[in-house]
Design a protein around this motif. Sequence first.
Motif, PDB file in Angstrom:
ATOM      1  N   SER A   1       0.819  -1.225   0.000  1.00  0.00           N
ATOM      2  CA  SER A   1       0.000   0.000   0.000  1.00  0.00           C
ATOM      3  C   SER A   1       0.853   1.276   0.000  1.00  0.00           C
ATOM      4  O   SER A   1       0.395   2.337   0.391  1.00  0.00           O
ATOM      5  CB  SER A   1      -0.935  -0.006   1.214  1.00  0.00           C
TER       6      SER A   1
ATOM      7  N   SER B   1       1.342   6.952  -1.265  1.00  0.00           N
ATOM      8  CA  SER B   1       1.593   8.390  -1.072  1.00  0.00           C
ATOM      9  C   SER B   1       3.076   8.712  -1.116  1.00  0.00           C
ATOM     10  O   SER B   1       3.904   7.940  -0.627  1.00  0.00           O
ATOM     11  CB  SER B   1       1.036   8.838   0.284  1.00  0.00           C
TER      12      SER B   1
ATOM     13  N   ARG C   1      -4.032  14.682  10.830  1.00  0.00           N
ATOM     14  CA  ARG C   1      -4.058  13.871  12.067  1.00  0.00           C
ATOM     15  C   ARG C   1      -3.887  14.745  13.309  1.00  0.00           C
ATOM     16  O   ARG C   1      -4.565  14.540  14.319  1.00  0.00           O
ATOM     17  CB  ARG C   1      -2.931  12.823  12.044  1.00  0.00           C
TER      18      ARG C   1
ATOM     19  N   ARG D   1       0.662   2.573  13.025  1.00  0.00           N
ATOM     20  CA  ARG D   1       0.813   3.187  14.360  1.00  0.00           C
ATOM     21  C   ARG D   1      -0.336   4.130  14.648  1.00  0.00           C
ATOM     22  O   ARG D   1      -0.731   4.312  15.779  1.00  0.00           O
ATOM     23  CB  ARG D   1       2.122   3.980  14.417  1.00  0.00           C
ATOM     24  N   LEU D   2      -0.803   4.822  13.606  1.00  0.00           N
ATOM     25  CA  LEU D   2      -1.898   5.797  13.725  1.00  0.00           C
ATOM     26  C   LEU D   2      -1.611   6.895  14.747  1.00  0.00           C
ATOM     27  O   LEU D   2      -2.476   7.275  15.540  1.00  0.00           O
ATOM     28  CB  LEU D   2      -3.229   5.085  14.033  1.00  0.00           C
TER      29      LEU D   2
HETATM   30  N1  LIG Z   1      -2.517   8.588   3.050  1.00  0.00           N
HETATM   31  C1  LIG Z   1      -2.043   7.340   2.897  1.00  0.00           C
HETATM   32  N2  LIG Z   1      -1.300   7.029   1.825  1.00  0.00           N
HETATM   33  C2  LIG Z   1      -0.848   5.772   1.649  1.00  0.00           C
HETATM   34  O1  LIG Z   1      -0.106   5.484   0.570  1.00  0.00           O
HETATM   35  C3  LIG Z   1      -1.131   4.769   2.582  1.00  0.00           C
HETATM   36  N3  LIG Z   1      -0.684   3.503   2.397  1.00  0.00           N
HETATM   37  C4  LIG Z   1      -1.916   5.149   3.707  1.00  0.00           C
HETATM   38  N4  LIG Z   1      -2.230   4.229   4.625  1.00  0.00           N
HETATM   39  C5  LIG Z   1      -2.911   4.559   5.846  1.00  0.00           C
HETATM   40  O2  LIG Z   1      -1.992   5.024   6.814  1.00  0.00           O
HETATM   41  C6  LIG Z   1      -1.841   4.052   7.832  1.00  0.00           C
HETATM   42  C7  LIG Z   1      -0.389   3.954   8.265  1.00  0.00           C
HETATM   43  O3  LIG Z   1      -0.233   4.806   9.340  1.00  0.00           O
HETATM   44  P1  LIG Z   1       1.127   4.903  10.197  1.00  0.00           P
HETATM   45  O4  LIG Z   1       2.123   5.609   9.357  1.00  0.00           O
HETATM   46  O5  LIG Z   1       1.561   3.520  10.551  1.00  0.00           O
HETATM   47  O6  LIG Z   1       0.756   5.716  11.389  1.00  0.00           O
HETATM   48  C8  LIG Z   1      -2.354   2.770   7.220  1.00  0.00           C
HETATM   49  O7  LIG Z   1      -2.804   1.858   8.143  1.00  0.00           O
HETATM   50  C9  LIG Z   1      -3.510   3.309   6.411  1.00  0.00           C
HETATM   51  O8  LIG Z   1      -4.636   3.627   7.197  1.00  0.00           O
HETATM   52  N5  LIG Z   1      -2.365   6.433   3.823  1.00  0.00           N
END
Ligand SMILES: Nc1nc(O)c(N)c(N[C@@H]2O[C@H](COP(=O)(O)O)[C@@H](O)[C@H]2O)n1
Length: 220
Positions: free
Chosen positions: A26, A29, A41, A60-61
């Motif tokens: 995934s 971004s 956030r 981690r969120l």
């Molecule tokens: N905005 C965004 N772009 C991407 O390319 C992504 N894969 C995600 N994933 C979201 O962000 C979460 C990861 O969060 P942490 O960095 O671990 O805090 C992941 O679980 C998706 O909800 N978002």
Amino acid sequence: MEKKPYVISNVGMTLDGKLATINNDSRISCEEDLIRVHKIRANVDGIMVGIGTVLKDDPRLTVHKIKSDRNPVRIVVDSKLRVPLNARVLNKDAKTIIATTEDSDEEKEKKIKILEDMGIEIVRCGRGKVDLKKLMEILYDKGIKSILLEGGGTLNWGMFKEGLVDEVSVYIAPKIFGGKDAPTYVDGEGFKTVDECVKLELKNFYRLGEGIVLEFKVKK
Ligand SMILES: Nc1nc(O)c(N)c(N[C@@H]2O[C@H](COP(=O)(O)O)[C@@H](O)[C@H]2O)n1
Ligand SMILES: NC(=O)C1=CN([C@@H]2O[C@H](COP(=O)(O)OP(=O)(O)OC[C@H]3O[C@@H](n4cnc5c(N)ncnc54)[C@H](O)[C@@H]3O)[C@@H](O)[C@H]2O)C=CC1
């Protein structure tokens, strides 16, 4: 519905609307976009994801791409309480709420006790799957007035279908993943007619890094 948090849905997706490859990669971004997301956030009361995202990404969120003195409450929607006890979302970096159903069995009750002993708050609403409308009311009553919804496609569908999303921001990366089984921005059963679909009003768009950001208000 009066008593509900303001919900912003955000994803990073490919030009063909995918959230990940068929192998669940995934990384969509660019760094500039992740910083944009972390600025959002830092300004909301809660960040919400589905358990599918926790199982696949182990997120981690927290706000970790920019400096911030606060982390929002992490909310995981998890009907069957599948969250692994070593998931990063359960660490001490921020408060975590797990939303699950009222369905009960011995194993589930045992896991709830373990999670509560770890300091995780459990909210129970709905049977079969989490009642998202009720969940929004409960979270609002707990002081969570704004939520960043960060997917995945199944939870996004549930939230859009129930009319619970107020604003949309998407980053579109100049990539094409393909694959009919790759997760998309909004999965689920889908609407049957154009009349039923969610209608959006374009508010803003701009280039960011290698891609583009689109911002919409959801028409009510
Ligand atoms: N905005 C965004 N772009 C991407 O390319 C992504 N894969 C995600 N994933 C979201 O962000 C979460 C990861 O969060 P942490 O960095 O671990 O805090 C992941 O679980 C998706 O909800 N978002
Ligand atoms: N590129 C991006 O911005 C993002 C990508 N992703 C990707 O999305 C994929 C995960 O998405 P999904 O598998 O669809 O999982 P998901 O994260 O949408 O979670 C789905 C789960 O939510 C729970 N749920 C409970 N009540 C519900 C209800 N009323 N409505 C809907 N769901 C309910 C169910 O247990 C269901 O299995 C992963 O590949 C992940 O990497 C996820 C978030 C952001």
